[in-house]
Design an enzyme around this catalytic site. Structure first.
Site, PDB file in Angstrom:
ATOM      1  CB  CYS A  86      -0.962   0.031   1.174  1.00  0.00           C
ATOM      2  SG  CYS A  86      -2.207   1.315   0.923  1.00  0.00           S
ATOM      3  CB  CYS A 133      -4.003   3.293  -3.584  1.00  0.00           C
ATOM      4  SG  CYS A 133      -3.248   3.952  -2.076  1.00  0.00           S
TER       5      CYS A 133
END
Length: 439
Positions: free
Chosen positions: A190, A368
């Site tokens: 991430c 994201c």
């Protein structure tokens, strides 16, 4: 959106009223399974649920040592005090598919030439097919002064269960000075998370009247703020509007926690370092491939699992497959990417087992949700080529409250009750929510 959630709840209540009567063991000396899954994280559990449906629970085993399973994407909000750590975790026993063998050990060695896996208690398990879902390795120790520096206050990291609450404590205790946020010189899971906590910290300090006495600094090893131009432009606007300081090509190499100092190297000028004093420090640690994969014939030159980027089958061993952060897929390492990969991998395995050619292609979809405050998110979705692959008929590069609700409330529900049970996922997971909401 509430219609979508209602739909999903009905889907949950109708589809998965299953008792968790799986088995676990320290195991006899030899075991054999048609499908062996190594790793009980997001990819491992979701694929083991799918494999159970494909070939029967008695033919599937999962090797996973940890008693707890965490929904890690929510740790961004835990570090900012918006969610509790407790809410992010459930027992591994509760998420393991019923009837599937849980081998409660750590993988020590994978030998694809003999189709065997050895665990840390000496058990040898043979397999017909193998799914590798070992995630990646976090390396706090590659920064001088860590991990022991976490014993001091004012320093935290949203990247581990032991340190995420320390981020929130450091934020609450902030009085005045520098709040420093880092991004390492390695791949990370991430890649938006290191800056999400910066935006949330800024919002918290504004809310508590401390922002005027704070210098918020983001030191990233990257040459860009975010890798996808469309979203990067919006993020730069936020940075300028909120008076956040971004320093590119700065890599954290040392933490002097007793002095509250962080040392960064300038990657464009090797040997040049700069010391930042801090009142709060959020560390994103260096990360790398699983050591089990790195030391095996399954690895590429960098140590990641060497899979075909189109179908997730291993390039050298056709009965081995990979999913998630452990692979060398050239896309961002996120939970949304794993969700997209599950359907592709499921199809690939079903074809391979029938001696047919895999016919479904993974486009590298990943997502994201860039949290920019306590109620707004920019939802970045893109493919292997860095091209936006957006779900909604709106400009997703804009901050939106609806996307925050999805990140904070809808996605955790889908994770526990859909993805981990192999009932949800596939290319463009947000697309599924959108289509449900339109019905």
């Amino acid at each position: 959106m509430m219609a979508a959630l209602g739909c999903l709840r009905r889907f949950h209540s109708q589809g998965i009223a299953i008792a968790h009567v799986h088995t676990s063991s320290r195991a006899p000396a030899k075991q054999h399974y048609k499908m062996l899954v190594v790793g009980g994280g997001t990819g491992g559990i979701s694929m083991s649920a799918r494999m159970k449906r494909m070939m029967g629970a008695e033919n599937v085993a999962v090797v996973e040592p940890n008693e707890m399973h965490y929904y890690q994407p929510i740790w961004t909000l835990v570090g900012a005090g918006a969610k509790t750590l407790t809410s992010s975790g459930r027992s591994t026993a509760s998420v393991m598919p019923s009837g599937v063998k849980w081998v409660k050990s750590k993988v020590q060695e994978i030998n694809p030439d003999t189709n065997t896996v050895r665990t840390d208690d000496g058990t040898e398990i043979s397999y017909e097919y193998l799914i590798v879902a070992l995630g990646l390795q976090i390396h706090f120790e590659k920064i001088k002064g860590l991990p022991e520096g976490f014993e001091h206050p004012k320093i935290g990291s949203n990247y581990s269960v032991q340190t995420v609450e320390k981020t929130w404590k450091a934020l609450q205790d902030f009085k005045e000075g520098n709040a420093v946020f880092t991004f390492p010189n390695t791949p990370v899971k991430c890649a938006g998370a290191p800056q999400k906590i910066m935006y949330l910290s800024d919002a918290y300090l504004r809310k508590t009247g401390k922002r005027a006495k704070a210098n918020i600094i983001y030191n990233t090893s990257l040459p860009v703020l975010f890798g996808i131009k469309k979203y990067a432009e919006s993020l730069w606007d936020i940075v300028k509007r909120r008076d956040l300081q971004v320093n590119l090509r700065q890599n954290l190499i040392e933490v002097r926690a007793d002095k509250q100092e962080a040392v960064f190297e300038n990657l464009d000028k090797p040997g040049e370092t700069k010391v930042f004093e801090y009142e709060m420090l959020h560390v994103t640690p260096p990360m790398g491939p699983s050591l089990v994969i790195k030391g095996s014939p399954l690895a590429d030159e960098a140590g990641w699992l060497d899979v075909n980027k189109d179908n997730l089958q291993h390039k050298k061993y056709p009965n081995v497959f990979g999913i998630g952060d452990c692979t060398n897929l050239p896309t961002a390492k996120t939970g949304a990417a794993v969700a997209a990969q599950t359907a592709i991998l499921n199809r690939t395995i079903s074809k391979v087992m029938k001696n047919e050619k895999p016919d479904k292609i993974y486009d590298g979809y990943t997502s994201c949700p860039l949290v920019t405050s306590y109620n707004t998110v920019i939802l970045a979705e893109f493919d292997y080529n860095g091209q936006p692959l957006e779900t909604f008929p709106i400009n997703q590069a804009k901050e939106r409250r609806l996307m925050y609700h999805m990140k904070a409330d809808v996605m955790p529900h889908l994770y526990w009750h859909g993805l981990l049970r192999g009932l949800w996922g596939g290319p463009g997971p947000y697309r599924k929510i959108f289509h449900l909401g339109m019905k």
